[in-house]
Design a protein around this motif. Sequence first.
Motif, PDB file in Angstrom:
ATOM      1  N   GLU A   1      19.300  -7.564  -3.644  1.00  0.00           N
ATOM      2  CA  GLU A   1      19.900  -7.829  -4.967  1.00  0.00           C
ATOM      3  C   GLU A   1      19.147  -8.907  -5.760  1.00  0.00           C
ATOM      4  N   PHE A   2      17.850  -8.867  -5.668  1.00  0.00           N
ATOM      5  CA  PHE A   2      16.970  -9.846  -6.324  1.00  0.00           C
ATOM      6  C   PHE A   2      17.060  -9.752  -7.855  1.00  0.00           C
ATOM      7  N   VAL A   3      17.074  -8.518  -8.363  1.00  0.00           N
ATOM      8  CA  VAL A   3      17.058  -8.313  -9.817  1.00  0.00           C
ATOM      9  C   VAL A   3      18.482  -8.379 -10.368  1.00  0.00           C
TER      10      VAL A   3
ATOM     11  N   ASP B   1      15.284   1.571  -7.919  1.00  0.00           N
ATOM     12  CA  ASP B   1      15.425   0.567  -6.859  1.00  0.00           C
ATOM     13  C   ASP B   1      14.942   1.149  -5.536  1.00  0.00           C
ATOM     14  N   VAL B   2      13.796   0.667  -5.079  1.00  0.00           N
ATOM     15  CA  VAL B   2      13.218   1.189  -3.832  1.00  0.00           C
ATOM     16  C   VAL B   2      13.741   0.412  -2.611  1.00  0.00           C
ATOM     17  N   GLY B   3      14.209  -0.786  -2.840  1.00  0.00           N
ATOM     18  CA  GLY B   3      14.612  -1.674  -1.741  1.00  0.00           C
ATOM     19  C   GLY B   3      15.640  -1.047  -0.816  1.00  0.00           C
ATOM     20  N   MET B   4      15.508  -1.380   0.450  1.00  0.00           N
ATOM     21  CA  MET B   4      16.485  -0.906   1.441  1.00  0.00           C
ATOM     22  C   MET B   4      16.713  -2.089   2.382  1.00  0.00           C
ATOM     23  N   ASN B   5      17.758  -2.833   2.098  1.00  0.00           N
ATOM     24  CA  ASN B   5      17.990  -4.082   2.839  1.00  0.00           C
ATOM     25  C   ASN B   5      19.314  -4.038   3.575  1.00  0.00           C
TER      26      ASN B   5
ATOM     27  N   ILE C   1      10.587  -4.747  -3.398  1.00  0.00           N
ATOM     28  CA  ILE C   1      10.365  -6.132  -2.977  1.00  0.00           C
ATOM     29  C   ILE C   1      10.787  -6.348  -1.525  1.00  0.00           C
ATOM     30  N   GLY C   2      11.962  -5.827  -1.181  1.00  0.00           N
ATOM     31  CA  GLY C   2      12.519  -6.112   0.145  1.00  0.00           C
ATOM     32  C   GLY C   2      13.339  -7.396   0.122  1.00  0.00           C
ATOM     33  N   SER C   3      14.000  -7.655  -1.014  1.00  0.00           N
ATOM     34  CA  SER C   3      14.832  -8.850  -1.158  1.00  0.00           C
ATOM     35  C   SER C   3      16.188  -8.423  -1.749  1.00  0.00           C
TER      36      SER C   3
ATOM     37  N   ASN D   1       0.815  -1.223   0.000  1.00  0.00           N
ATOM     38  CA  ASN D   1       0.000   0.000   0.000  1.00  0.00           C
ATOM     39  C   ASN D   1       0.840   1.260   0.000  1.00  0.00           C
ATOM     40  N   ILE D   2       2.108   1.142   0.410  1.00  0.00           N
ATOM     41  CA  ILE D   2       2.906   2.370   0.498  1.00  0.00           C
ATOM     42  C   ILE D   2       3.810   2.594  -0.709  1.00  0.00           C
ATOM     43  N   VAL D   3       4.105   1.533  -1.471  1.00  0.00           N
ATOM     44  CA  VAL D   3       4.974   1.732  -2.635  1.00  0.00           C
ATOM     45  C   VAL D   3       4.353   1.138  -3.915  1.00  0.00           C
ATOM     46  N   GLY D   4       4.319  -0.185  -4.012  1.00  0.00           N
ATOM     47  CA  GLY D   4       3.983  -0.842  -5.275  1.00  0.00           C
ATOM     48  C   GLY D   4       2.637  -0.433  -5.848  1.00  0.00           C
TER      49      GLY D   4
ATOM     50  N   GLY E   1      20.064  -2.533  -2.212  1.00  0.00           N
ATOM     51  CA  GLY E   1      18.713  -2.458  -2.746  1.00  0.00           C
ATOM     52  C   GLY E   1      18.187  -3.819  -3.165  1.00  0.00           C
ATOM     53  N   ASP E   2      17.103  -3.783  -3.941  1.00  0.00           N
ATOM     54  CA  ASP E   2      16.509  -5.013  -4.473  1.00  0.00           C
ATOM     55  C   ASP E   2      17.125  -5.364  -5.827  1.00  0.00           C
ATOM     56  N   VAL E   3      18.061  -4.502  -6.280  1.00  0.00           N
ATOM     57  CA  VAL E   3      18.680  -4.696  -7.585  1.00  0.00           C
ATOM     58  C   VAL E   3      20.180  -4.959  -7.374  1.00  0.00           C
TER      59      VAL E   3
ATOM     60  N   SER F   1       4.464 -11.756  -5.422  1.00  0.00           N
ATOM     61  CA  SER F   1       5.034 -13.095  -5.183  1.00  0.00           C
ATOM     62  C   SER F   1       4.260 -14.211  -5.888  1.00  0.00           C
ATOM     63  N   ARG F   2       3.057 -13.931  -6.373  1.00  0.00           N
ATOM     64  CA  ARG F   2       2.289 -14.984  -7.072  1.00  0.00           C
ATOM     65  C   ARG F   2       2.372 -14.829  -8.587  1.00  0.00           C
ATOM     66  N   THR F   3       3.160 -13.881  -9.059  1.00  0.00           N
ATOM     67  CA  THR F   3       3.266 -13.646 -10.501  1.00  0.00           C
ATOM     68  C   THR F   3       3.963 -14.824 -11.184  1.00  0.00           C
TER      69      THR F   3
HETATM   70  N1  LIG Z   1      13.775   3.971   0.226  1.00  0.00           N
HETATM   71  C1  LIG Z   1      12.647   4.225   0.839  1.00  0.00           C
HETATM   72  O1  LIG Z   1      12.332   5.353   1.157  1.00  0.00           O
HETATM   73  C2  LIG Z   1      11.720   3.105   1.131  1.00  0.00           C
HETATM   74  C3  LIG Z   1      10.397   3.338   1.500  1.00  0.00           C
HETATM   75  C4  LIG Z   1       9.547   2.251   1.694  1.00  0.00           C
HETATM   76  C5  LIG Z   1      10.052   0.968   1.538  1.00  0.00           C
HETATM   77  N2  LIG Z   1      11.364   0.786   1.214  1.00  0.00           N
HETATM   78  C6  LIG Z   1      11.936  -0.541   0.995  1.00  0.00           C
HETATM   79  O2  LIG Z   1      11.325  -1.074  -0.166  1.00  0.00           O
HETATM   80  C7  LIG Z   1      11.171  -2.470  -0.058  1.00  0.00           C
HETATM   81  C8  LIG Z   1       9.698  -2.800  -0.227  1.00  0.00           C
HETATM   82  O3  LIG Z   1       8.944  -2.184   0.783  1.00  0.00           O
HETATM   83  P1  LIG Z   1       7.383  -2.444   1.012  1.00  0.00           P
HETATM   84  O4  LIG Z   1       6.973  -1.778   2.237  1.00  0.00           O
HETATM   85  O5  LIG Z   1       6.690  -2.160  -0.272  1.00  0.00           O
HETATM   86  O6  LIG Z   1       7.468  -4.047   1.264  1.00  0.00           O
HETATM   87  P2  LIG Z   1       6.355  -5.138   1.548  1.00  0.00           P
HETATM   88  O7  LIG Z   1       5.133  -4.535   2.141  1.00  0.00           O
HETATM   89  O8  LIG Z   1       7.084  -6.222   2.270  1.00  0.00           O
HETATM   90  O9  LIG Z   1       5.983  -5.639   0.075  1.00  0.00           O
HETATM   91  C9  LIG Z   1       6.873  -6.378  -0.700  1.00  0.00           C
HETATM   92  C10 LIG Z   1       6.210  -6.762  -1.987  1.00  0.00           C
HETATM   93  O10 LIG Z   1       7.130  -7.512  -2.759  1.00  0.00           O
HETATM   94  C11 LIG Z   1       6.508  -8.724  -3.195  1.00  0.00           C
HETATM   95  N3  LIG Z   1       7.497  -9.783  -3.224  1.00  0.00           N
HETATM   96  C12 LIG Z   1       8.202 -10.297  -2.199  1.00  0.00           C
HETATM   97  N4  LIG Z   1       9.010 -11.289  -2.637  1.00  0.00           N
HETATM   98  C13 LIG Z   1       8.790 -11.406  -3.956  1.00  0.00           C
HETATM   99  C14 LIG Z   1       9.303 -12.253  -4.970  1.00  0.00           C
HETATM  100  N5  LIG Z   1      10.216 -13.185  -4.699  1.00  0.00           N
HETATM  101  N6  LIG Z   1       8.870 -12.086  -6.227  1.00  0.00           N
HETATM  102  C15 LIG Z   1       7.942 -11.152  -6.526  1.00  0.00           C
HETATM  103  N7  LIG Z   1       7.411 -10.320  -5.600  1.00  0.00           N
HETATM  104  C16 LIG Z   1       7.830 -10.448  -4.344  1.00  0.00           C
HETATM  105  C17 LIG Z   1       5.424  -9.018  -2.171  1.00  0.00           C
HETATM  106  O11 LIG Z   1       4.447  -9.810  -2.790  1.00  0.00           O
HETATM  107  P3  LIG Z   1       3.093 -10.298  -2.005  1.00  0.00           P
HETATM  108  O12 LIG Z   1       2.205  -9.103  -1.969  1.00  0.00           O
HETATM  109  O13 LIG Z   1       2.577 -11.377  -2.859  1.00  0.00           O
HETATM  110  O14 LIG Z   1       3.545 -10.755  -0.661  1.00  0.00           O
HETATM  111  C18 LIG Z   1       4.959  -7.623  -1.800  1.00  0.00           C
HETATM  112  O15 LIG Z   1       3.942  -7.168  -2.656  1.00  0.00           O
HETATM  113  C19 LIG Z   1      11.763  -2.808   1.303  1.00  0.00           C
HETATM  114  O16 LIG Z   1      13.128  -3.155   1.127  1.00  0.00           O
HETATM  115  C20 LIG Z   1      11.683  -1.529   2.082  1.00  0.00           C
HETATM  116  O17 LIG Z   1      12.661  -1.427   3.090  1.00  0.00           O
HETATM  117  C21 LIG Z   1      12.198   1.822   1.001  1.00  0.00           C
END
Ligand SMILES: NC(=O)c1ccc[n+]([C@@H]2O[C@H](COP(=O)([O-])OP(=O)(O)OC[C@H]3O[C@@H](n4cnc5c(N)ncnc54)[C@H](OP(=O)(O)O)[C@@H]3O)[C@@H](O)[C@H]2O)c1
Length: 297
Positions: free
Chosen positions: A219-221, A234-238, A215-217, A170-173, A253-255, A196-198
Amino acid sequence: MLSMNIIDGKLLAKEIREELAKEVADMLQKGGRAPHLAAVLVGDDPASQVYVRNKVRSCEKVGFRSTLVRKPADITEAELLAIVDTLNQDATVDGFIVQLPLPKHIDEEKITLAIRPDKDVDGFHPVNFGRMAQGLPCYLPATPAGILEMIRRYEIPTEGKEVVVIGRSNIVGTPISILLSRKAYPGNATVTMCHSRTHNLEGHIRRADILIAAIGSPEFVKADMVKQGAVVIDVGMNRVEEPETEKGYRLCGDVDYDSVAPKASLITPVPGGVGQLTVVSLLVNTLKAARREVYRD
Ligand SMILES: NC(=O)c1ccc[n+]([C@@H]2O[C@H](COP(=O)([O-])OP(=O)(O)OC[C@H]3O[C@@H](n4cnc5c(N)ncnc54)[C@H](OP(=O)(O)O)[C@@H]3O)[C@@H](O)[C@H]2O)c1
């Protein structure tokens, strides 16, 4: 020196902070007061403490007033709701945020719903989310707003482009997918939102002219999934454990940045990318709140 294809979030954030500081000086000169952001921090989660500290510090940098309300993790839901109510009523507070996540015994949805939409500078209240989806004036959630600002300032074309978003939170994707689908600039893109169900995720990613990974994973990409010349955000912060280093961890990141960067036409680093813009977007919302730009009195 950053290489040519890097989207420099730090520099953009500095630019925007300077613009905001000018606006504040202007408001003061005209006899007004500085915008005022309040932040509520519950408990002592280390990541939340860092985020809130950054937000407060950023307020100071641009001349905003800020108030930090700190409460212990054992605060009751009723007590927290009372704080929200006080901030709702306080005419000297333009906007406020309650830092998430909250302790398990508190219902986050209940707290989010209790925040008055005209003070919800995080843009998490369903009223703001709904207004965003309908293209009405609203507070945009900070991370998607930051991504739009990057696209604007780097003049990245979006019309007719294939955008692939990985993540549907709800906050990013979800919000960035909606925003880039709208009939506007940035927007008018054809957006695919993956999760994750794609099925055949890699096949989708490979089509992307603009790839947004949330994603929150770590270097996934990888490079072989990305189209040559794609824009990679790359929004990820891991945090990845690195016991041999002084800090004991590194941020990524996620990349897989090192392998993907040479293939991308533009790419955001982590840190120094999207995260930088996220904080300034909160300030932008607070300025809008102070000016009653979104919700008129
Ligand atoms: N830089 C910034 O300011 C900032 C701000 C917000 C977040 N972030 C970072 O951004 C990342 C995402 O945050 P979020 O709050 O959106 O995370 P989240 O609520 O955990 O959502 C992650 C999304 O990624 C999907 N996902 C997880 N594993 C996957 C996979 N293997 N293949 C495909 N899709 C997958 C999940 O799918 P499902 O819905 O099916 O579970 C979910 O929709 C995190 O690393 C967070 O720390 C950074």
